[in-house]
Design a protein around this motif. Structure first.
Motif, PDB file in Angstrom:
ATOM      1  N   LYS A 153       7.578   8.389   8.603  1.00  0.00           N
ATOM      2  CA  LYS A 153       7.467   9.411   7.572  1.00  0.00           C
ATOM      3  C   LYS A 153       8.513  10.520   7.706  1.00  0.00           C
ATOM      4  CE  LYS A 153       3.523  11.717   9.660  1.00  0.00           C
ATOM      5  NZ  LYS A 153       2.124  12.083   9.549  1.00  0.00           N
ATOM      6  N   PHE A 164      -0.976   4.265   8.560  1.00  0.00           N
ATOM      7  CA  PHE A 164      -1.581   3.035   8.042  1.00  0.00           C
ATOM      8  C   PHE A 164      -0.813   1.865   8.640  1.00  0.00           C
ATOM      9  CE2 PHE A 164      -1.903  -0.420   4.878  1.00  0.00           C
ATOM     10  CZ  PHE A 164      -3.283  -0.572   4.869  1.00  0.00           C
ATOM     11  N   HIS A 165      -1.528   0.912   9.197  1.00  0.00           N
ATOM     12  CA  HIS A 165      -0.859  -0.216   9.842  1.00  0.00           C
ATOM     13  C   HIS A 165      -1.809  -1.411   9.948  1.00  0.00           C
ATOM     14  CE1 HIS A 165      -3.148   0.246  13.597  1.00  0.00           C
ATOM     15  NE2 HIS A 165      -3.082   1.535  13.370  1.00  0.00           N
ATOM     16  N   THR A 195       2.800  -5.745   3.332  1.00  0.00           N
ATOM     17  CA  THR A 195       2.416  -6.893   4.142  1.00  0.00           C
ATOM     18  C   THR A 195       2.772  -8.130   3.325  1.00  0.00           C
ATOM     19  OG1 THR A 195       0.575  -5.555   4.941  1.00  0.00           O
ATOM     20  CG2 THR A 195       0.547  -7.894   5.519  1.00  0.00           C
ATOM     21  N   GLN A 247       4.191  -5.311  18.520  1.00  0.00           N
ATOM     22  CA  GLN A 247       4.142  -4.046  17.795  1.00  0.00           C
ATOM     23  C   GLN A 247       3.875  -4.316  16.310  1.00  0.00           C
ATOM     24  OE1 GLN A 247       4.028  -1.257  19.315  1.00  0.00           O
ATOM     25  NE2 GLN A 247       4.380  -2.292  21.248  1.00  0.00           N
ATOM     26  N   VAL A 248       3.344  -3.305  15.635  1.00  0.00           N
ATOM     27  CA  VAL A 248       3.134  -3.434  14.186  1.00  0.00           C
ATOM     28  C   VAL A 248       3.780  -2.262  13.465  1.00  0.00           C
ATOM     29  CG1 VAL A 248       0.987  -4.776  14.272  1.00  0.00           C
ATOM     30  CG2 VAL A 248       0.891  -2.271  14.392  1.00  0.00           C
ATOM     31  N   ALA A 249       4.334  -2.546  12.312  1.00  0.00           N
ATOM     32  CA  ALA A 249       4.909  -1.477  11.492  1.00  0.00           C
ATOM     33  C   ALA A 249       3.791  -0.538  11.053  1.00  0.00           C
ATOM     34  CB  ALA A 249       5.624  -2.072  10.289  1.00  0.00           C
ATOM     35  N   ASP A 250       4.078   0.748  11.049  1.00  0.00           N
ATOM     36  CA  ASP A 250       3.078   1.769  10.719  1.00  0.00           C
ATOM     37  C   ASP A 250       3.792   2.867   9.931  1.00  0.00           C
ATOM     38  OD1 ASP A 250       1.235   3.899  10.729  1.00  0.00           O
ATOM     39  OD2 ASP A 250       0.525   3.441  12.746  1.00  0.00           O
ATOM     40  N   ILE A 251       3.241   3.251   8.807  1.00  0.00           N
ATOM     41  CA  ILE A 251       3.889   4.302   8.015  1.00  0.00           C
ATOM     42  C   ILE A 251       3.975   5.617   8.790  1.00  0.00           C
ATOM     43  CG2 ILE A 251       3.288   3.319   5.773  1.00  0.00           C
ATOM     44  CD1 ILE A 251       1.076   5.416   5.525  1.00  0.00           C
ATOM     45  N   HIS A 252       3.063   5.806   9.733  1.00  0.00           N
ATOM     46  CA  HIS A 252       3.058   7.011  10.562  1.00  0.00           C
ATOM     47  C   HIS A 252       4.407   7.234  11.258  1.00  0.00           C
ATOM     48  CE1 HIS A 252       0.651   9.968  12.888  1.00  0.00           C
ATOM     49  NE2 HIS A 252       1.607   9.808  13.765  1.00  0.00           N
ATOM     50  N   ASN A 253       5.054   6.139  11.628  1.00  0.00           N
ATOM     51  CA  ASN A 253       6.259   6.239  12.455  1.00  0.00           C
ATOM     52  C   ASN A 253       7.555   6.415  11.669  1.00  0.00           C
ATOM     53  OD1 ASN A 253       4.587   5.909  14.635  1.00  0.00           O
ATOM     54  ND2 ASN A 253       4.914   3.706  14.778  1.00  0.00           N
ATOM     55  N   VAL A 272       5.927  -7.519   7.976  1.00  0.00           N
ATOM     56  CA  VAL A 272       5.384  -6.222   7.581  1.00  0.00           C
ATOM     57  C   VAL A 272       6.486  -5.169   7.663  1.00  0.00           C
ATOM     58  CG1 VAL A 272       3.548  -4.543   7.978  1.00  0.00           C
ATOM     59  CG2 VAL A 272       3.194  -6.936   8.610  1.00  0.00           C
ATOM     60  N   SER A 290       7.504   6.618  16.811  1.00  0.00           N
ATOM     61  CA  SER A 290       8.387   7.268  15.848  1.00  0.00           C
ATOM     62  C   SER A 290       9.804   7.387  16.397  1.00  0.00           C
ATOM     63  CB  SER A 290       7.890   8.682  15.536  1.00  0.00           C
ATOM     64  OG  SER A 290       6.627   8.649  14.939  1.00  0.00           O
ATOM     65  N   LEU A 316       3.529   0.580   3.005  1.00  0.00           N
ATOM     66  CA  LEU A 316       3.488  -0.561   3.909  1.00  0.00           C
ATOM     67  C   LEU A 316       3.400  -1.810   3.057  1.00  0.00           C
ATOM     68  CD1 LEU A 316       2.700  -0.847   7.305  1.00  0.00           C
ATOM     69  CD2 LEU A 316       1.023  -2.254   6.112  1.00  0.00           C
ATOM     70  N   LYS A 364       0.857  -1.180   0.000  1.00  0.00           N
ATOM     71  CA  LYS A 364       0.000   0.000   0.000  1.00  0.00           C
ATOM     72  C   LYS A 364       0.893   1.229   0.000  1.00  0.00           C
ATOM     73  CE  LYS A 364      -1.989  -3.521   2.423  1.00  0.00           C
ATOM     74  NZ  LYS A 364      -1.254  -4.691   3.006  1.00  0.00           N
TER      75      LYS A 364
END
Lengths: 344, 344, 344, 344
Positions: free
Chosen positions: A286, B199-200, A243, A278-284, A307, D48, A241, A176
């Motif tokens: 950027k 997004f996660h 997956t 924990q999960v990977a997140d694009i938020h973290n 991920v 982050s 991201l 994504k």
């Protein structure tokens, strides 16, 4: 100071190079070019840069002449002659386009409908994914800087593949991407009201990044790896991201799996292996060059779910290109890239 | 006019029922309830409804007494006694929660840590996915209305499974949901600045909807179907997109595949099978009860990629519940649900 | 059934007319046209409409011939000849463009650089803001349907102006519009990555809606009203919020002010005057024809702050056009427009 | 290296301080505190920051002891005792809260319902808006760091006020803020689905920043300035745009006006006065300490429209606080703040 030139500076990858190199302590931009905006200031195109970088876009020849390292962020097909010119003039050429990424001309023909004009340059070009090919990058004159999807998915899968714990077939990369991945060109699909609050896949199982991802994965396996790759468009500006689903060859515990990844990525500053739960997140990630990876096991289906999240414009384009430059010029790899991803 | 009662009216699914039934030509809301907002107007909670529906939230008992069909949108565990009460009073009970969805009490215990109190009610409860189980729904007194993910993924996969063209193992459902799926309760993860531009995935391969999806799929296969289900949180209000991957048992052309889906969904108003080259997009179904499906074949990996998009609050919750009510009460199934999804 | 034709059906206002008339119980679309997409299905342009409205775009002449009421959603300058043709053929013409909105040809020349070709048509055209000019609308053959900003700001201010409690000078309309207001045409400014997470004013104090707002306000005052109008672009799809500031001519209590608005808007279904302490929010009116108004007094500065929120595509365009049609054809004004704004 | 302590590090302003100081070349964080997360890592609260800053939150006393400059980002009322403690221990105290901003205790009582405990500290506290009060900041021990709205609006208006070209009455500040301005605390209004695609004013003409803006404006006028201040909530993470309206005292040309602003802000790195025809946009300043200002004249109404855009978390909070620290410690004011705002 390394003298940097940027060809295609007004596209998104080019503009991101401008942003990052502006604060790089050991590199300076000496020339930029743009076909569409030649003669205009970069800060007229991107008003974020007003007063910070008001350089005027020249043409590509000027850039090659003035710089010692040339970044090219161009549509595919346009980099081969440029690479030749740089090589002949003993400049380092870092290509953010696709022309030098595929080792197989066959595959390039099939997926890009183009030809290799200077075969010797393709032979010497190095695929610029430092976490995998750092040693080769060191002495390179031509770097094929990976695309965004093709950085993110392999970073998620290679340690497991390299350790032989997953199959080489049946791998699925459900990816994504934020909208900047589609670039600055206008299209109805990226017109705000038609993308906002939407989400959809595109080029399902037929995207050009497929053979590139397979090429990287195969280099860590004992046989050809085939994947199914499906990209989707996220209504956010930045981030990818991936997956990734891979059948496990044998039973493995989370501890064993984690150990494999920890060992593989030992000392890698830009890889952040997240804790269990924990999960990977694009938020973290950027605006930064980090790649966050979270690992998950589906015991019921005997499957690895890996991920990975990156900023598509940084680790997936401009940041990684600078990381390559740093390596080639003998700098600390992190130079200019120690960015703290904003918390919000 | 059908006399409708809504229990849990101030949650998101309840509020969506209020919206949709307000314009239903053959049903009227006679009572609503809310534990948190008892005594207050629904329009004080949702100011969109000011002047349109200013009903006061009563308690659940009032609702059961006044209505002939009761919709319950409650956290799991709270519906069993309500169902009993409705059944004893000869009311139709449509449960938007999870209590009656799993046929196997074993699985309910495993995934929900609860027990079946009135086993006879679970035996008679019908799983309310009309496109699959319409005949049973007709005479039902208790409906287990499917969840959002559990509507979307099976709609994408069942025709292929039913036709025997895909395997029962190795199926992957990579799903992405809008934020309303997480409900109205506050959480740091849904606080605007921390979700926006993010997004996660979450509950990777361990989400409670897994056994429910498998139950539906298995009912169309000749053996137990196991899936890997990974949900993700999209920064949009509404919509679920399920990208489903299934190994093909044999070679099949797109024409043959399309024929299977066309035949299976023949006459189904709410299913829109998209043309070749189109992709399902949550943008195109929002606020409506439609499910858009696009089909793709990965010839290189011999895999079906079936993509379905719904509005999680409509076809994935309130709209489908009304569709069930329409069937039970002998109305045209589309009544009150002929909504044109806005183009933007 | 009223036979409706839509000219310019593939623009945003046209597409919204298609959506709303499709569910109108007493009107049916008999023909649509589009210059850009002639010969194509509207559902190929807007995939939300697949299976619901698959009409083929014809040309404008076909539309005029087949319909009894013609809606035109065209760039300014193109409606005058169409209006003539409709009038000559005894059709009702509802213009969503700007050609017939300004009574003064002077002002039209100044702001639109155009001329009035058929002056008699301009004389008979009625400005279609039903809450203000319902009686004139009843017998009209040509309706100048107001623009979005020009509906929202006057609805906020007219009751106070009409009651003589605010000045006719020094009024400021600070307005914020969702992106659909800029239409379907591509532009860099509306390209997703460049608009997302941004916010800015545009055409500061020089937007063409200025004289139109002043014209409406002046019709309720005893002297020419002048305003300062500054529009801003919001990164949302729909909605306009007008924050209007007006110097009070005398001391007034909130109760007195509220009474003035209540009396003025008595019986107006589409106007929702919010309670004290509430604020108008575009969230609460989207997809509907409502206008929410909240009133505030700044005692320190002796100023009225009146805030109005509408959906720019409904009350600010297509919905209001249908409201006008309903009036002209003697239907209940709400017909087809009793939409519940979604709570999320 | 300056030893920095941050009290209230897990709130949004505190977290932004952590981000910015981490890359400050002449300052280092020696301690952080948080009441809610004492004993936990900041990177557990904001993922982050994983691997970049994994400091553990201590208590406020530890911070005061270890640091030479203490930033406090606390709800109002909590800073006074802290300031006392810092002062007594000869530390520099930079308060991002409201306790020391208002010179008049009267106004503090009226708007904040609190009292001044240590009046002598209030007397010596300097209002930390460097572009206006740089000289006083130089020797300060206690800095009252301005709030977000209270930075943005005065930056737009002060040059005109100082030059005597606008009135001191009738000024309107119509401001729009991103959601981070409301902080990390959960509320229904900032729950993603209820804020997304919405827009509304709040605390209309009664927000606490009113007297603070007036205090700054008055310091550049020859009489008390009164304003009407209306904040709105934008569905974006960051940014404040202030659209300021001020009646002109006399005719003035754009050239004259521009000259006034250019002279006033001469040499100010963080102020970017945009060219004629450009508009300030929050998009262009995000993540940076810049304030973009665009000037507009409404000749018809004889009004100045001055628009300013900042990042509310940087120039409106943490960045400005660091700018103040730089001044106090004799560093180049830009140190650590030469951030290029991303183009997308």
């Amino acid at each position: 100071m390394i003298k940097v030139g940027i060809i295609g500076a007004t596209g998104y990858a080019g503009a991101e190079l401008v942003r990052l190199i502006t604060t790089h302590p050991q590199a300076e931009i000496v020339a930029i070019s743009s076909v569409s905006f030649e003669g205009q200031k970069i800060s007229d195109v991107y008003r974020s840069y007003v007063n910070i970088n008001d350089m005027i876009c020249e043409n590509a020849d000027d850039v090659v002449e003035k710089a010692e390292v040339i970044f090219a962020a161009l549509p595919h097909g346009l980099s081969q002659e440029l690479a030749k010119k740089c090589y002949d003039n003993d400049k380092v050429f870092i290509d953010l386009g696709a022309d030098f990424r595929l080792k197989s001309e066959e595959e390039y023909k099939e997926w890009y409908k183009g030809e290799y004009v200077h075969k010797e340059l393709h032979d010497m070009a190095v695929y610029g994914l430092p976490e995998f090919y750092r040693d080769k990058i060191k002495g390179a004159k031509i770097i094929a800087n990976p695309g965004c999807y093709t950085t993110c998915s392999p970073l998620a899968l290679v340690p497991a593949l390299n350790a032989g714990v997953i199959d080489t077939k049946g791998i699925i990369c459900d990816c994504k991407s934020g909208v900047t991945g589609a670039g600055r060109s206008l299209s109805q699909g990226n017109h705000y009201p038609e993308l906002n609050e939407g989400f959809h896949p595109y080029k399902v199982a037929c995207h050009r990044h497929t053979p590139e991802i397979e090429q990287t994965l195969t280099s860590f396996a004992d046989e050809k790896v085939t994947i199914t790759f499906v990209p989707h468009l996220l209504p956010v500006n930045r981030g990818i991201l991936a997956t990734c689903y891979a059948p496990l060859k044998k039973d493995i515990t989370m501890e064993e799996l984690r150990k494999i990844y920890q060992d593989f990525y030992k000392g890698e500053y830009f890889i952040r292996l997240l804790d269990d739960g924990q999960v990977a997140d694009i938020h973290n990630v950027k605006y930064s060059n980090f790649c966050d990876i979270s690992l998950h096991l589906d015991k019921r289906a005997n499957l690895l779910v890996a991920v990975a999240a990156i900023d598509n414009m940084v680790k997936g384009a401009a940041g990684q290109a600078i990381q390559n430059m740093n390596i080639i010029f003998g700098l600390d790899e992190k130079t200019g890239l120690e960015i703290v991803p904003p918390a919000f």
